[in-house]
Design a protein around this motif. Structure first.
Motif, PDB file in Angstrom:
ATOM      1  N   LYS A  69       6.939  47.998  19.421  1.00 41.85           N
ATOM      2  CA  LYS A  69       7.008  47.173  21.096  1.00 41.85           C
ATOM      3  C   LYS A  69       8.370  48.565  21.944  1.00 41.85           C
ATOM      4  O   LYS A  69       8.569  49.421  21.586  1.00 41.85           O
ATOM      5  CB  LYS A  69       7.717  46.630  21.391  1.00 41.85           C
ATOM      6  N   ASN A  70       7.240  48.406  23.069  1.00 41.01           N
ATOM      7  CA  ASN A  70       8.219  49.591  23.764  1.00 41.01           C
ATOM      8  C   ASN A  70       9.353  49.546  24.275  1.00 41.01           C
ATOM      9  O   ASN A  70       9.023  47.540  24.496  1.00 41.01           O
ATOM     10  CB  ASN A  70       7.061  50.175  24.851  1.00 41.01           C
ATOM     11  N   LEU A  71      10.387  49.733  24.823  1.00 41.22           N
ATOM     12  CA  LEU A  71      11.450  49.024  25.193  1.00 41.22           C
ATOM     13  C   LEU A  71      11.597  48.282  26.455  1.00 41.22           C
ATOM     14  O   LEU A  71      11.860  47.468  26.583  1.00 41.22           O
ATOM     15  CB  LEU A  71      12.181  50.285  25.566  1.00 41.22           C
ATOM     16  N   GLU A  72      10.323  48.415  26.980  1.00 43.45           N
ATOM     17  CA  GLU A  72       9.867  47.145  28.690  1.00 43.45           C
ATOM     18  C   GLU A  72       9.877  46.418  27.998  1.00 43.45           C
ATOM     19  O   GLU A  72       9.951  45.052  28.032  1.00 43.45           O
ATOM     20  CB  GLU A  72       9.027  47.491  29.673  1.00 43.45           C
ATOM     21  N   GLU A  73       8.557  45.967  26.857  1.00 47.07           N
ATOM     22  CA  GLU A  73       8.958  44.446  26.614  1.00 47.07           C
ATOM     23  C   GLU A  73       9.496  44.134  25.187  1.00 47.07           C
ATOM     24  O   GLU A  73       9.692  43.090  25.559  1.00 47.07           O
ATOM     25  CB  GLU A  73       7.575  45.382  25.045  1.00 47.07           C
ATOM     26  N   THR A  74      10.530  45.269  24.584  1.00 49.91           N
ATOM     27  CA  THR A  74      11.919  44.662  23.896  1.00 49.91           C
ATOM     28  C   THR A  74      12.260  43.659  25.446  1.00 49.91           C
ATOM     29  O   THR A  74      13.079  42.333  24.571  1.00 49.91           O
ATOM     30  CB  THR A  74      12.608  45.444  23.120  1.00 49.91           C
ATOM     31  N   LYS A  75      12.757  44.693  26.213  1.00 45.96           N
ATOM     32  CA  LYS A  75      14.046  43.517  27.135  1.00 45.96           C
ATOM     33  C   LYS A  75      13.415  43.182  27.811  1.00 45.96           C
ATOM     34  O   LYS A  75      13.710  41.678  27.542  1.00 45.96           O
ATOM     35  CB  LYS A  75      13.611  44.747  28.462  1.00 45.96           C
ATOM     36  N   ASP A  76      11.415  41.821  27.530  1.00 49.01           N
ATOM     37  CA  ASP A  76      11.269  41.321  27.948  1.00 49.01           C
ATOM     38  C   ASP A  76      11.665  39.942  27.189  1.00 49.01           C
ATOM     39  O   ASP A  76      11.837  38.705  28.003  1.00 49.01           O
ATOM     40  CB  ASP A  76       9.609  42.198  28.420  1.00 49.01           C
ATOM     41  N   ASP A  77      11.088  40.298  26.325  1.00 49.48           N
ATOM     42  CA  ASP A  77      11.528  39.486  24.983  1.00 49.48           C
ATOM     43  C   ASP A  77      12.675  38.684  25.224  1.00 49.48           C
ATOM     44  O   ASP A  77      12.851  37.406  25.116  1.00 49.48           O
ATOM     45  CB  ASP A  77      10.954  40.271  23.273  1.00 49.48           C
ATOM     46  N   TYR A  78      13.916  39.593  25.104  1.00 51.71           N
ATOM     47  CA  TYR A  78      15.307  39.435  25.529  1.00 51.71           C
ATOM     48  C   TYR A  78      15.701  38.248  26.451  1.00 51.71           C
ATOM     49  O   TYR A  78      16.205  37.113  26.597  1.00 51.71           O
ATOM     50  CB  TYR A  78      16.509  40.534  25.220  1.00 51.71           C
ATOM     51  N   ASN A  79      14.372  38.777  27.647  1.00 49.45           N
ATOM     52  CA  ASN A  79      15.546  37.518  28.438  1.00 49.45           C
ATOM     53  C   ASN A  79      14.432  36.563  29.156  1.00 49.45           C
ATOM     54  O   ASN A  79      14.156  36.299  30.078  1.00 49.45           O
ATOM     55  CB  ASN A  79      14.508  39.412  29.987  1.00 49.45           C
ATOM     56  N   LYS A  80      13.317  36.661  28.113  1.00 50.43           N
ATOM     57  CA  LYS A  80      12.288  35.744  28.843  1.00 50.43           C
ATOM     58  C   LYS A  80      12.751  33.971  29.080  1.00 50.43           C
ATOM     59  O   LYS A  80      12.466  33.300  30.160  1.00 50.43           O
ATOM     60  CB  LYS A  80      11.159  35.782  27.797  1.00 50.43           C
ATOM     61  N   TYR A  81      13.190  33.600  28.209  1.00 50.37           N
ATOM     62  CA  TYR A  81      14.192  32.505  28.443  1.00 50.37           C
ATOM     63  C   TYR A  81      15.183  32.384  29.689  1.00 50.37           C
ATOM     64  O   TYR A  81      14.856  31.351  30.432  1.00 50.37           O
ATOM     65  CB  TYR A  81      15.354  32.214  27.107  1.00 50.37           C
ATOM     66  N   ALA A  82      16.037  33.638  29.954  1.00 51.84           N
ATOM     67  CA  ALA A  82      16.845  33.843  30.641  1.00 51.84           C
ATOM     68  C   ALA A  82      16.343  32.782  31.699  1.00 51.84           C
ATOM     69  O   ALA A  82      16.740  32.344  33.127  1.00 51.84           O
ATOM     70  CB  ALA A  82      17.545  34.375  30.741  1.00 51.84           C
ATOM     71  N   LYS A  83      14.882  34.174  31.965  1.00 51.15           N
ATOM     72  CA  LYS A  83      14.219  34.136  33.549  1.00 51.15           C
ATOM     73  C   LYS A  83      13.850  33.012  33.688  1.00 51.15           C
ATOM     74  O   LYS A  83      12.829  32.757  35.114  1.00 51.15           O
ATOM     75  CB  LYS A  83      13.390  35.192  32.971  1.00 51.15           C
ATOM     76  N   LYS A  84      13.238  31.666  32.322  1.00 52.02           N
ATOM     77  CA  LYS A  84      12.748  31.050  32.946  1.00 52.02           C
ATOM     78  C   LYS A  84      13.508  30.015  33.970  1.00 52.02           C
ATOM     79  O   LYS A  84      13.220  29.419  34.439  1.00 52.02           O
ATOM     80  CB  LYS A  84      12.943  29.654  31.322  1.00 52.02           C
ATOM     81  N   PHE A  85      15.433  29.977  34.246  1.00 51.91           N
ATOM     82  CA  PHE A  85      16.094  29.604  34.673  1.00 51.91           C
ATOM     83  C   PHE A  85      17.081  30.078  36.021  1.00 51.91           C
ATOM     84  O   PHE A  85      16.906  29.531  36.998  1.00 51.91           O
ATOM     85  CB  PHE A  85      16.637  28.937  34.337  1.00 51.91           C
ATOM     86  N   PHE A  86      16.970  31.155  35.686  1.00 54.17           N
ATOM     87  CA  PHE A  86      17.469  32.164  36.710  1.00 54.17           C
ATOM     88  C   PHE A  86      16.949  33.543  37.069  1.00 54.17           C
ATOM     89  O   PHE A  86      16.147  34.784  36.458  1.00 54.17           O
ATOM     90  CB  PHE A  86      18.773  33.196  35.991  1.00 54.17           C
ATOM     91  N   LYS A  87      16.481  33.598  38.730  1.00 52.00           N
ATOM     92  CA  LYS A  87      15.414  34.489  39.375  1.00 52.00           C
ATOM     93  C   LYS A  87      16.332  36.376  39.374  1.00 52.00           C
ATOM     94  O   LYS A  87      16.054  36.975  38.710  1.00 52.00           O
ATOM     95  CB  LYS A  87      15.219  33.896  40.445  1.00 52.00           C
ATOM     96  N   ASN A  88      18.115  35.754  39.187  1.00 48.23           N
ATOM     97  CA  ASN A  88      19.210  36.688  39.482  1.00 48.23           C
ATOM     98  C   ASN A  88      19.775  36.869  37.886  1.00 48.23           C
ATOM     99  O   ASN A  88      20.010  35.841  37.530  1.00 48.23           O
ATOM    100  CB  ASN A  88      19.995  36.745  40.301  1.00 48.23           C
ATOM    101  N   LEU A  89      19.313  38.068  37.172  1.00 52.34           N
ATOM    102  CA  LEU A  89      20.043  37.420  35.791  1.00 52.34           C
ATOM    103  C   LEU A  89      21.942  38.537  36.005  1.00 52.34           C
ATOM    104  O   LEU A  89      21.964  39.221  34.999  1.00 52.34           O
ATOM    105  CB  LEU A  89      19.480  38.539  34.859  1.00 52.34           C
ATOM    106  N   SER A  90      22.120  37.757  36.944  1.00 51.94           N
ATOM    107  CA  SER A  90      24.092  38.209  37.265  1.00 51.94           C
ATOM    108  C   SER A  90      24.908  37.270  37.037  1.00 51.94           C
ATOM    109  O   SER A  90      24.347  36.512  38.210  1.00 51.94           O
ATOM    110  CB  SER A  90      24.013  39.376  37.661  1.00 51.94           C
TER     111      SER A  90
END
Length: 132
Positions: free
Chosen positions: A9-30
């Motif tokens: 996958k390209n880098l952006e798709e990979t990052k999206d996979d890593y963050n998919k679960y976290a983004k379900k619960f947090f708008k801001n990943l900080s």
């Protein structure tokens, strides 16, 4: 039709996979941080503690904003943060002499506290550390 070969996958798709679960619960990943303190521009070890119990639940090696960043975190770690809330995480930073020292100390701490996933301890880390 898939050929059975690994298709990177390209880098952006990979990052999206890593963050998919976290983004379900947090708008801001900080995680919240004290803006009066400068962002560390040196290698460090960070330890995440639960404010409600005072117990450590995650350790890592980082530079700059990594200790406050929720991207590329495993589901077990995200679930703890969901339960206690972002403000329920206390972050401790320990400056290291080099990146190699930081990775070695990360390995040592994971070995010392053990991992929940393999039933050796209390940390939500999913690896033995040292990968960077």
């Amino acid at each position: 039709k898939k050929s059975g070969k690994f298709l990177p996958k390209n880098l952006e798709e990979t990052k999206d996979d890593y963050n998919k679960y976290a983004k379900k619960f947090f708008k801001n990943l900080s995680l919240p941080r004290n803006v009066a303190k400068p962002i560390p521009n040196y290698p460090y070890i960070y330890k995440w503690f639960r404010k409600d119990t005072g117990k450590i639940f995650y350790v890592g090696a980082g530079v700059k904003k990594r200790a406050w960043n929720l991207s590329r975190r495993n589901n077990l770690t995200i679930n703890v943060i969901r339960k206690i809330g972002k403000k329920g995480v206390k972050i401790e930073i320990v400056r290291m002499k080099s990146w190699e020292d930081a990775l070695k100390e990360e390995e040592n701490l994971i070995k010392k506290f053990g991992r929940k996933d393999n039933k050796t301890g209390i940390l939500t880390n999913m690896t033995d550390g040292g990968q960077g």
